[in-house]
Design an enzyme around this catalytic site. Structure first.
Site, PDB file in Angstrom:
ATOM      1  N   GLU A 180       3.112 -36.449  24.716  1.00  9.00           N
ATOM      2  CA  GLU A 180       4.244 -35.675  24.889  1.00  9.00           C
ATOM      3  C   GLU A 180       3.793 -34.250  25.798  1.00  9.00           C
ATOM      4  O   GLU A 180       4.749 -33.907  26.668  1.00  9.00           O
ATOM      5  CB  GLU A 180       5.046 -35.025  23.582  1.00  9.00           C
ATOM      6  CG  GLU A 180       5.559 -36.039  22.736  1.00  9.00           C
ATOM      7  CD  GLU A 180       6.782 -36.788  23.402  1.00  9.00           C
ATOM      8  OE1 GLU A 180       7.347 -35.856  24.163  1.00  9.00           O
ATOM      9  OE2 GLU A 180       6.921 -37.681  23.320  1.00  9.00           O
TER      10      GLU A 180
ATOM     11  N   SER B 200      42.373 -47.410 -25.449  1.00  9.97           N
ATOM     12  CA  SER B 200      42.115 -46.921 -26.865  1.00  9.97           C
ATOM     13  C   SER B 200      41.102 -45.649 -27.111  1.00  9.97           C
ATOM     14  O   SER B 200      41.049 -45.199 -28.275  1.00  9.97           O
ATOM     15  CB  SER B 200      41.993 -48.044 -28.035  1.00  9.97           C
ATOM     16  OG  SER B 200      43.217 -49.007 -27.964  1.00  9.97           O
TER      17      SER B 200
END
Length: 769
Positions: A186, A465
């Site tokens: 880089e 229920s």
């Protein structure tokens, strides 16, 4: 050409105005440029210093407290050590090491700072027998220990800005090959330049001018860092100029080592949904599921290559492109003398070795989701952006693992036995502590590591229920009218609404059972009896009870509500049943215990907030009936999972066409809520008992628990009754049951078999008394 007209002083008027204006204009532009550079300098110094050391918040599970008698097996302790990252060695020496000899472990804990103080590392021996801790000994003295607190499992990090995530690493923790390779590829003059490379900039500028737009960058490592930290990715000449100026300013204030360390932690290396992957520390985990220090040359070269284009060189989506880029990086590293030819050749021959799936943000995404929501609800955003927070949650990794395995394994069995398509059955589990309302486990689906739709929090399904206890606790709150022995008619019932529409609910077994006592109506989940009871106490009163029990969702005040015509998430159902399990006290469910700032000071406590929302006596009566649900009612098949004589309370829930299967139950230690069904809402063919109850039983069996021991309130007394008549009976009357009653509500009239009831047996007992 005609000469310009001159003034008497011999000076051309136009030239004089220009000569006077341009120095001032130049000075003004220079001043503006200077002020702009000063502004950029201030931006760099203020933001860079704070941002590069912005530590993520560390999130922890509960710490495991060890003590003699604790219900914990050797295999469970082994799992805890594995989750903590302890290393197995021949002879423990340093922190986070252990040795195992049968059912005895010799281990060294880590230093750790808890919310209540610091704890130093210690060497401990622990013995197990029959699923319990039988002894704790300290080394080297060998004295018995009453308690040892393990350091907690770290379950994730929260980076305090945007949607970025990273694992910060220091420069001395970075493999030298990564640093050397990165600079070689880089910015090979990184240590010589001053943040910019004039030749590279000139070369890129010429290429950009020829193309008419930006096609080359020529950026140094410092320029890339400036772009990631402060600028957008928009390509323009003005942005490149700004980038160069800021790079030189950054070099002016900070050392090369500081810049390189910041770059290592900031560089963008991929995307995971909405989360962006920054820094080599996290990238090594994301792509290889291992720490950066353990990466080999081929893996380091791949990450270096991805700096150029994380999306284009994504090794999961574009493996060929990624491999070609990796090999280019290896060639550059060889050319620049970082590695030799043999190393390069061997690295090129190596596979990519990328994990098939990215490592998740956390291994517990469903619980993490709940924790994040509570953070945003209870804390200010600016507080959460503070660096270095330590968040202590209530997650119990052992309970979580048990719930995950129970759900997936039982769902597989049910799919096989019910001939359901493989993978079609989904589910959710929430487990809390009964006493403190702490959420110990959340499972949002069968793929517990998938951070997608969280069914435990967001799947609103009809509950059937499960809602019935609210009807019964409402009725029992009127002891002059209703007791557990009060008879209610389970005959067919038809209700007509104001619009003339009729509704005729039926029992699950399609049978009517005549007059039955309340406790049996609840234990066997009789729909007709429940609707009739609900109509007597009033829909509005039942709705009020549900809201007091913690249901925040809007409820439609229709009779169908009595049978569960309400869509709730498993977490909402958990809130409701937590109120029953605590005896009528609403304890806010919490996923967070404490939060410490970077200095170890509490950011905000999570005190236990308790509010009594239901009367204690009616709640106790309902809970005894819920015990009957498990002992002899619709949940009696739970006995295959529970030890003989083990007591628990709970309720099954089944919706129309068997689309949803529910069970909510609690023991002396835990409350667990389970939902099973299909995401497409097609019938799963499972009732609450045949589906969700099996998962619940498996969870309770795996985690172990104390049996339920209900303690009656002072104003509750017991009496024997005859279930057939609802009248008072003697203990030796055939079929007589002993029920709890609120004082003054037990029947006074005697059943025929009871003393004074008029039977021959009763007359003879009175005669010989």
């Amino acid at each position: 050409m005609a000469r310009r007209k001159r003034r008497k002083d011999g000076v051309t008027p136009g030239k004089t105005r220009f000569q006077r204006a341009w120095p001032w204009a130049t000075a003004f532009c220079v001043l503006l440029l200077f002020l702009y550079v000063v502004y950029l300098d201030f931006t760099i110094r203020s933001q860079f210093e704070s941002k590069r050391w912005s530590l993520p918040a560390q999130v922890y599970a509960r710490p495991l407290d060890l003590y003699p008698g604790l219900a914990l097996s050797a295999s469970q302790f082994d799992y805890e050590l594995h989750a903590l990252g302890y290393r197995r060695v021949a002879q423990p020496g340093g922190p986070a090491t252990y040795a195992r000899h049968g059912n005895t472990y010799d281990f060294v804990t880590r230093d750790f700072t808890f919310w209540d103080g610091e704890q130093a590392s210690a060497r401990v021996a622990i013995d197990f027998s029959s699923g319990h801790v039988t002894g704790l000994q300290q080394f080297p003295a060998g004295g018995a220990l009453p308690l040892v607190r393990m350091d907690p499992v770290q379950i994730g990090d929260i980076y305090p800005s945007r949607a970025e995530d990273r694992i910060l690493v220091r420069l001395n923790e970075v493999p030298p090959l990564l640093l050397q390779g990165l600079i070689a590829v880089e910015d090979r003059h990184f240590y010589q330049n001053f943040g910019i490379e004039p030749k590279a900039i000139l070369r890129a500028t010429l290429a950009n001018l020829r193309a008419g737009h930006v096609v080359q960058g020529g950026s140094t490592i410092t320029q890339q860092l400036v772009r990631n930290f402060f600028l957008s990715n928009t390509r323009s000449l003005s942005r490149k100029a700004k980038e160069a100026v800021m790079a030189m300013l950054l070099e002016l204030h900070y050392s090369k080592q500081a810049i390189l360390e910041a770059y290592i932690n900031e560089v963008y290396l991929g995307q995971d949904g909405a989360r962006s992957i920054h820094g080599f520390g996290l990238a090594s985990r994301f792509y290889f599921d291992r720490p950066l220090a353990r990466l080999k040359l081929p893996q380091l070269a791949l990450l270096i290559g991805m700096v150029k284009g994380p999306s284009y060189y994504d090794p999961r989506r574009h493996p060929q492109q990624a491999k070609m880029r990796r090999d280019v990086v290896l060639d550059v590293m060889q050319t620049r003398g970082v590695i030799d030819a043999a190393q390069a050749q061997a690295a090129k021959a190596a596979p990519l070795e990328v994990t098939p799936k990215p490592r998740p943000l956390t291994a517990y995404p469903a619980f993490w989701d709940l924790m994040r929501r509570q953070l945003l609800r209870d804390y200010r955003e600016q507080d959460l952006r503070s660096a270095g927070l330590r968040i202590f949650t209530t997650l119990d990794p052992l309970v979580q693992q048990s719930a995950e395995r129970a759900l997936d394994e039982q769902a597989r069995v049910l799919e096989r036995d019910r001939h359901l398509p493989v993978g079609s059955l989904q589910g959710a589990v929430v487990v809390t502590s009964v006493s403190g309302g702490e959420v110990l486990a959340v499972v949002g689906g069968r793929d517990a590591r998938y951070a997608g739709f969280n069914r435990a929090l967001d799947a609103a399904r009809q509950v059937g229920s499960l809602i019935k206890p609210a009807v019964y606790v409402t009725a029992l709150g009127e002891p002059k009218r209703y007791t557990l022995g009060t008879l209610v008619d389970d005959a067919p019932i038809t209700i007509t609404d104001p619009d003339g529409q009729t509704w005729s609910p039926r029992n699950y077994d399609r049978r009517s059972h005549g007059e039955v006592p309340l406790y049996q109506a609840l234990a066997h989940s009789y729909n007709q009896a429940t609707v009739r009871l609900g109509m007597q106490v009033g829909v509005a009163n039942v709705v009020d009870t549900l809201h007091r029990m913690g249901i925040e969702a809007p409820l439609r005040p229709y009779p169908s509500l009595f049978l569960g015509a309400a869509s709730l998430s498993p977490l909402q159902v958990t809130r409701m049943y937590e109120t029953l399990a605590t005896g009528g006290f609403r304890v806010p469910l919490r996923a967070i215990r404490d939060i410490l700032d970077a200095d170890g000071k509490p950011l905000q406590r999570y005190p236990l907030e308790v509010q009594q929302v239901l009367p204690a006596a009616p709640t106790y009566l309902v809970n005894t009936a819920l015990e009957d649900v498990v002992a002899e009612g619709t949940a009696r098949s739970a006995s295959r999972w529970l030890p003989p004589g083990f007591t628990a309370a709970g309720k099954t829930g089944t919706t129309d066409d068997l689309r949803d299967s529910w069970f909510a139950g609690f023991t002396g230690s835990y409350l667990a809520v389970v939902w099973l069904g299909r995401d497409d809402n097609q019938p799963a063919g499972l009732s609450g008992a045949t589906g969700a109850l099996q998962v619940w039983g498996d969870v309770i069996k795996r985690i172990g628990s104390q049996p339920l021991r209900l303690v009656p309130p002072p104003n509750v007394e017991s009496a024997w009754i005859d279930p057939a008549s609802g009248l008072r009976a003697d203990a030796d009357c055939p079929g007589a049951v002993q029920l709890p009653f609120i004082q003054g509500s037990a029947p006074t009239a005697a059943a025929p078999c009871a003393g004074g009831g008029g039977s021959v047996g009763s007359w003879l007992r009175r005669l010989f008394q």
